[in-house]
Design a protein around this motif. Structure first.
Motif: not given
Length: 202
Positions: A131, A133-135, A138, A147, A151
């Motif tokens: 993930d 974190d750019d939406y 994913v 989580a 990452k």
């Protein structure tokens, strides 16, 4: 030195070595790895092509695992995964300027196959749960891990890309070494399936 294209070779014979499915696997995997690496490094931002290329790689890896167990003998892991002594004996003769006429993946090539497959399994596995974190990009299984793993998987994926680049570079260097120094063409057999091999070599 007998030219690599000459049929006049003592103690060797031309055999149908690589089956069509294995050859198709090899070239399709090479194409997908290139597409995946380029799209992963240079975009676009929405990496749908990167994802779909990765899905194809997963299918190809599953095929290779099965084919390495039940496929024709030259494709089986048991045929080309060499022990330490066989590996060392072959490596000690690598400098000789003559073709190896090996009936399949030689001991060095065999372990390079295992290394590439292992890194690709690492790569698709980390990509599935990453993930960034750019939406947008994913991994499809990211919601199934915690989580911290999501990452960390981003870093694992970047590391895997570097390892793949190194392994591909070594693979191309080995092909060039065999062609220029040992006068042995390793590309044509993977295109046609036919290869000159030493008779009665175990």
């Amino acid at each position: 030195m007998i030219p690599a294209s000459s049929p006049d070779r003592d103690g060797v014979e031309r055999v149908k070595l690589w089956d069509p499915l294995l050859r198709g696997f090899h070239w399709l995997l090479a194409f997908c790895v290139v597409v995946s690496w380029i799209t992963g490094e240079f975009g676009p931002a929405n990496m749908w092509l990167h994802f779909w290329s990765g899905y194809v790689v997963i299918g190809l890896l599953a095929f290779r695992l099965v084919w390495g167990i039940v496929g024709p003998e030259p494709a089986r892991f048991s045929h080309f995964v060499a022990g330490p002594r066989r590996f060392a004996d072959y490596a000690a003769r690598l400098h000789l300027r003559r073709p190896s006429y090996w009936p399949g993946h030689n001991p060095l090539g065999g372990w390079s196959v295992i290394a590439m497959l292992a890194v690709l399994v690492w790569q698709v596995g980390s990509g599935l749960v990453a993930d960034p974190d750019d939406y947008i990009n994913v991994g499809p299984l990211a919601s199934y891990v915690d989580a911290s793993t999501r990452k960390a998987a981003v870093g694992w994926h970047h590391t895997g890309a570097t390892l793949i680049l190194i392994l591909v570079g070594l693979h191309l260097a080995a092909i060039a070494l065999y062609r220029v120094w040992k006068r042995e063409d390793l590309v044509r057999p993977m295109l046609t399936g036919w290869k000159w091999v030493q008779r009665d070599r175990n």
